[in-house]
Design a protein around this motif. Structure first.
Motif, PDB file in Angstrom:
ATOM      1  N   ALA A   1      51.146  20.673  23.134  1.00  0.00           N
ATOM      2  CA  ALA A   1      51.465  21.513  24.389  1.00  0.00           C
ATOM      3  C   ALA A   1      50.342  22.598  25.136  1.00  0.00           C
ATOM      4  N   PHE A   2      50.251  23.180  26.440  1.00  0.00           N
ATOM      5  CA  PHE A   2      49.944  24.069  26.689  1.00  0.00           C
ATOM      6  C   PHE A   2      50.144  24.554  27.515  1.00  0.00           C
ATOM      7  N   LEU A   3      50.393  25.515  28.432  1.00  0.00           N
ATOM      8  CA  LEU A   3      50.230  26.343  29.221  1.00  0.00           C
ATOM      9  C   LEU A   3      48.868  27.046  30.470  1.00  0.00           C
ATOM     10  N   TYR A   4      49.050  25.747  31.307  1.00  0.00           N
ATOM     11  CA  TYR A   4      47.336  26.538  31.933  1.00  0.00           C
ATOM     12  C   TYR A   4      47.431  27.746  32.935  1.00  0.00           C
ATOM     13  N   LEU A   5      47.091  28.938  33.242  1.00  0.00           N
ATOM     14  CA  LEU A   5      46.975  29.444  33.743  1.00  0.00           C
ATOM     15  C   LEU A   5      45.618  29.560  34.422  1.00  0.00           C
ATOM     16  N   ALA A   6      45.487  29.577  36.014  1.00  0.00           N
ATOM     17  CA  ALA A   6      44.281  30.215  36.697  1.00  0.00           C
ATOM     18  C   ALA A   6      43.559  31.527  36.374  1.00  0.00           C
ATOM     19  N   ALA A   7      42.097  31.516  36.333  1.00  0.00           N
ATOM     20  CA  ALA A   7      42.230  32.492  36.016  1.00  0.00           C
ATOM     21  C   ALA A   7      41.855  33.360  37.865  1.00  0.00           C
ATOM     22  N   PRO A   8      42.152  33.998  37.410  1.00  0.00           N
ATOM     23  CA  PRO A   8      42.378  35.612  38.919  1.00  0.00           C
ATOM     24  C   PRO A   8      41.052  36.062  39.636  1.00  0.00           C
ATOM     25  N   GLU A   9      40.572  35.440  40.819  1.00  0.00           N
ATOM     26  CA  GLU A   9      39.710  35.954  41.206  1.00  0.00           C
ATOM     27  C   GLU A   9      39.856  37.337  41.953  1.00  0.00           C
ATOM     28  N   VAL A  10      38.921  38.103  41.962  1.00  0.00           N
ATOM     29  CA  VAL A  10      38.680  39.535  41.447  1.00  0.00           C
ATOM     30  C   VAL A  10      37.768  39.822  42.407  1.00  0.00           C
TER      31      VAL A  10
ATOM     32  N   TRP B   1      43.496  42.081  42.597  1.00  0.00           N
ATOM     33  CA  TRP B   1      43.033  40.084  42.358  1.00  0.00           C
ATOM     34  C   TRP B   1      44.087  39.376  43.398  1.00  0.00           C
ATOM     35  N   LYS B   2      43.920  37.517  43.244  1.00  0.00           N
ATOM     36  CA  LYS B   2      44.035  36.839  43.600  1.00  0.00           C
ATOM     37  C   LYS B   2      45.730  36.441  42.315  1.00  0.00           C
ATOM     38  N   ALA B   3      46.911  35.947  42.575  1.00  0.00           N
ATOM     39  CA  ALA B   3      47.832  36.396  41.309  1.00  0.00           C
ATOM     40  C   ALA B   3      47.958  34.177  41.099  1.00  0.00           C
ATOM     41  N   SER B   4      47.761  34.809  39.113  1.00  0.00           N
ATOM     42  CA  SER B   4      47.809  33.362  39.037  1.00  0.00           C
ATOM     43  C   SER B   4      49.304  32.542  38.554  1.00  0.00           C
TER      44      SER B   4
END
Length: 147
Positions: A52-61, A74-77
């Motif tokens: 199992a994996f949790l994917y988190l998007a890279a925040p735009e900064v 930055w944008k929230a992920s």
């Protein structure tokens, strides 16, 4: 959804010499389980492994010079419980950027940081990683800013 897992569905196949697969349809904040099923064609035997994996998007900064430092935003992920802010400094003599060094960790509701330690005349770049437990996003690098 609601703490329940959906049924496994096939998302790809690979030959026996391929040892990796990239799922390009993941969504930030969603936990995924993957099952790799090995099939021995002559005997029809199968074996499988699940992870199992949790994917988190890279925040735009982005970064911008302000009166008393540099403002990093930055944008929230989705799914992040905290953010880690890193900074790289440009060495004009060596014409080279330093490795990114951790500046601070914020909670999930904070999407900005003011770098008041930035020195006048120096260029900086920033990156932010989203975290949730052991899950860590990739990162995107900000524009460079001269204090």
């Amino acid at each position: 959804q609601n703490g329940a897992w959906t049924k496994f569905s096939q998302i790809g196949t690979a030959k026996s010499n391929v040892k990796s697969f990239t799922d390009t349809k993941v969504v930030s904040g969603v936990q995924y389980k993957y099952k790799v099923k090995a099939i021995k064609s002559k005997t029809g035997q199968t074996s499988s492994e699940t992870a199992a994996f949790l994917y988190l998007a890279a925040p735009e900064v982005t970064a911008a010079k302000v009166t008393d430092g540099i403002s990093v935003n930055w944008k929230a992920s989705t799914g992040a419980t905290e953010y880690v802010v890193y900074r790289s400094t440009y060495d004009a003599k060596k014409k080279k950027w330093s490795s990114f060094k951790k500046q601070t960790t914020t909670n999930a509701t904070t999407t900005s940081y003011k770098d008041t330690t930035a020195k006048s005349g120096t260029k900086y770049k920033y990156c932010v990683k989203a975290k949730n437990g052991s899950a860590v996003s990739a990162y995107l690098v900000s524009n460079s800013v001269k204090k």
